[in-house]
Design an enzyme around this catalytic site. Structure first.
Site, PDB file in Angstrom:
ATOM      1  N   LYS A  34       0.729  -0.956   0.040  1.00 23.22           N
ATOM      2  CA  LYS A  34       0.073  -0.166  -0.013  1.00 23.22           C
ATOM      3  C   LYS A  34       0.957   1.283  -0.149  1.00 23.22           C
ATOM      4  O   LYS A  34       2.108   1.084   0.274  1.00 23.22           O
ATOM      5  CB  LYS A  34      -0.738  -0.047   1.261  1.00 23.22           C
ATOM      6  CG  LYS A  34      -0.253   0.101   2.571  1.00 23.22           C
ATOM      7  CD  LYS A  34      -1.041  -0.472   3.584  1.00 23.22           C
ATOM      8  CE  LYS A  34      -0.476  -0.036   5.013  1.00 23.22           C
ATOM      9  NZ  LYS A  34      -1.131  -0.785   6.132  1.00 23.22           N
ATOM     10  N   TYR A 252      18.110  29.168   8.933  1.00 21.33           N
ATOM     11  CA  TYR A 252      16.725  29.852   9.336  1.00 21.33           C
ATOM     12  C   TYR A 252      16.936  29.735  10.982  1.00 21.33           C
ATOM     13  O   TYR A 252      17.004  28.665  11.540  1.00 21.33           O
ATOM     14  CB  TYR A 252      15.584  29.139   8.892  1.00 21.33           C
ATOM     15  CG  TYR A 252      15.248  29.547   7.464  1.00 21.33           C
ATOM     16  CD1 TYR A 252      14.920  30.644   7.097  1.00 21.33           C
ATOM     17  CD2 TYR A 252      15.243  28.591   6.437  1.00 21.33           C
ATOM     18  CE1 TYR A 252      14.570  31.161   5.813  1.00 21.33           C
ATOM     19  CE2 TYR A 252      14.719  28.707   5.251  1.00 21.33           C
ATOM     20  CZ  TYR A 252      14.515  29.928   4.834  1.00 21.33           C
ATOM     21  OH  TYR A 252      14.286  30.268   3.472  1.00 21.33           O
TER      22      TYR A 252
HETATM   23  C1  LIG Z   1      -0.195  -1.818   6.894  1.00 21.96           C
HETATM   24  C2  LIG Z   1      -0.840  -3.176   7.398  1.00 21.96           C
HETATM   25  C3  LIG Z   1       0.156  -4.165   7.584  1.00 21.96           C
HETATM   26  C4  LIG Z   1       1.438  -4.138   7.439  1.00 21.96           C
HETATM   27  O1  LIG Z   1       1.998  -3.409   8.596  1.00 21.96           O
HETATM   28  P1  LIG Z   1       3.460  -3.232   9.034  1.00 21.96           P
HETATM   29  O2  LIG Z   1       3.743  -2.909  10.279  1.00 21.96           O
HETATM   30  O3  LIG Z   1       3.908  -2.379   7.889  1.00 21.96           O
HETATM   31  O4  LIG Z   1       4.077  -4.896   8.628  1.00 21.96           O
HETATM   32  C5  LIG Z   1      -0.481  -5.364   7.915  1.00 21.96           C
HETATM   33  N1  LIG Z   1      -1.801  -5.652   8.100  1.00 21.96           N
HETATM   34  C6  LIG Z   1      -2.725  -4.406   7.949  1.00 21.96           C
HETATM   35  C7  LIG Z   1      -3.999  -4.640   8.135  1.00 21.96           C
HETATM   36  C8  LIG Z   1      -2.274  -3.216   7.442  1.00 21.96           C
HETATM   37  O5  LIG Z   1      -3.080  -2.078   7.484  1.00 21.96           O
END
Ligand SMILES: *Cc1c(COP(=O)(O)O)cnc(C)c1O
Length: 354
Positions: A34, A252
């Site tokens: 994702k 800055y």
């Molecule tokens: C994003 C997600 C994962 C992966 O999580 P990580 O901490 O990046 O391994 C697994 N399960 C669900 C439901 C998620 O939304």
């Protein structure tokens, strides 16, 4: 020279990390890609994992991007569909669907798929974000099984605190999950990366490996080492050098004053590229494998580093913002955030895949 900011993505390391995750899971794992594979490029990363058991994404647009690029493995929509109109598209692209609330369950019951859906039914075992409460879970399972619209139901849940080895919360979530699914047929899936790495009781069924694929451990820095290899190397170059006397301000807000005569390298990377502005003075960078640090505030398009002890370094020197010598976790710690956020935020860099 054109602007030298570059994100080099090492796909061999991605494959290595996937295999580490899958082995921890006991043989079966989704690669979570994702958010454009946590900023690494979802299409390229998926294509580099031809033996992955499947992929997980947040929404149907991300899934279709992968299908259009020729990905044939299962793809799970981690949040399911947002409206019933997506169901037909999901079926056409053979997507697996999470069902985590009553509205989605009703959509499935009302649908008329030509091929029954593969469903991952999500339980809220304690995170209290998405999922059916344990008290509602078995009824939801029964309705899906009775709907005639479903080919299989994988029972899943997600951890809130698996990255905290001292917390009881994960063991409690596992116990709630196991009690609730007792006797129900079907596969299960509990573990994200932290679950796979640190919670053996969570490793049954499907693993869901996210951040670990990209070579960053979600566990605290003092945790037992795990064999992950960083996938992204974010690199740039020094494009100007200044010599400052002792006691001079830099950048800055004059947040930093030179404690000694100081050679300052100006680097083409800033917060508009996704480098966190909160990681200012003290955050590590590396030149040719040697660490030095940011001095002064990070600006929009540049940042300043201390070259005083690196007399060889100068205009044109390559600077690793994170990668092999400096881990993205270290930079995240300096910025008060997590590697996930930094990786997802990389912008304007030229991506190359090796
Ligand atoms: C994003 C997600 C994962 C992966 O999580 P990580 O901490 O990046 O391994 C697994 N399960 C669900 C439901 C998620 O939304």
């Amino acid at each position: 020279m054109s602007r030298p900011l570059e994100a080099v993505i090492r796909l061999d390391n991605l494959r290595h990390n996937y295999h580490v995750g899958r082995a921890l899971a006991g043989g079966k794992a989704l690669a979570v890609v994702k958010a454009n594979a946590y900023g690494h490029g979802a299409v390229q990363c998926a294509a580099a994992l031809p033996d992955a058991d499947g992929f997980a994404v947040a929404c149907i647009e991300e899934a279709i991007e992968l299908r259009d690029a020729g990905v044939t493995q299962p793809i799970l929509l981690l949040e399911g569909v947002f409206e019933a109109s997506e169901l037909e598209l999901a079926e056409r692209h053979k997507l697996w669907l999470v069902v985590h609330h009553e509205g989605q369950l009703a959509m499935i019951e009302a649908a008329s798929p030509k091929t029954p859906y593969t469903i991952w039914l999500k339980m809220d075992s304690g995170m209290h974000r998405a999922g059916f409460a344990p008290s509602e879970y078995r009824a939801a399972h029964r309705r899906l099984a009775a709907s005639g619209k479903v080919e299989s139901i994988t029972m899943m849940s997600h951890f809130a605190r698996a990255d905290e080895p001292a917390s009881q919360a994960t063991s409690e979530q596992i116990a709630v999950f196991q009690d609730t699914v007792e006797g129900l047929p079907g596969d299960i899936s509990l573990a994200n990366s932290a679950g796979l790495i640190a919670w053996p009781a969570a490793r049954a069924g499907w693993g869901r490996a996210g951040i670990m694929l990209y070579g960053a451990s979600p566990m605290p820095a003092d945790s037992p080492a795990i064999d992950l290899k960083p996938v992204m190397q974010l690199k740039s170059k020094v494009f100007a050098v200044r010599e400052l006397a002792e006691g001079e301000p830099i950048g800055y807000g004059a947040s930093f004053h030179t404690p000694r005569p100081t050679r300052v390298g100006v680097v083409a990377c800033g917060y508009a590229d996704g480098y966190p502005r909160l990681a200012s003075t003290g955050s590590p960078v590396a030149i040719d494998g040697v660490r030095t640090r940011i001095i002064g505030r990070v600006s929009m398009d540049m940042l300043t580093i201390d070259l005083t002890d690196l007399p060889e370094a100068g205009v044109g020197s390559g600077v690793e913002l994170w990668g092999d010598t400096v881990s993205v976790n270290e930079v995240a710690a300096h910025a008060g955030t997590i590697a996930y956020e930094l990786l997802c935020n990389v912008k304007r860099a030229a991506f190359s895949y090796r």
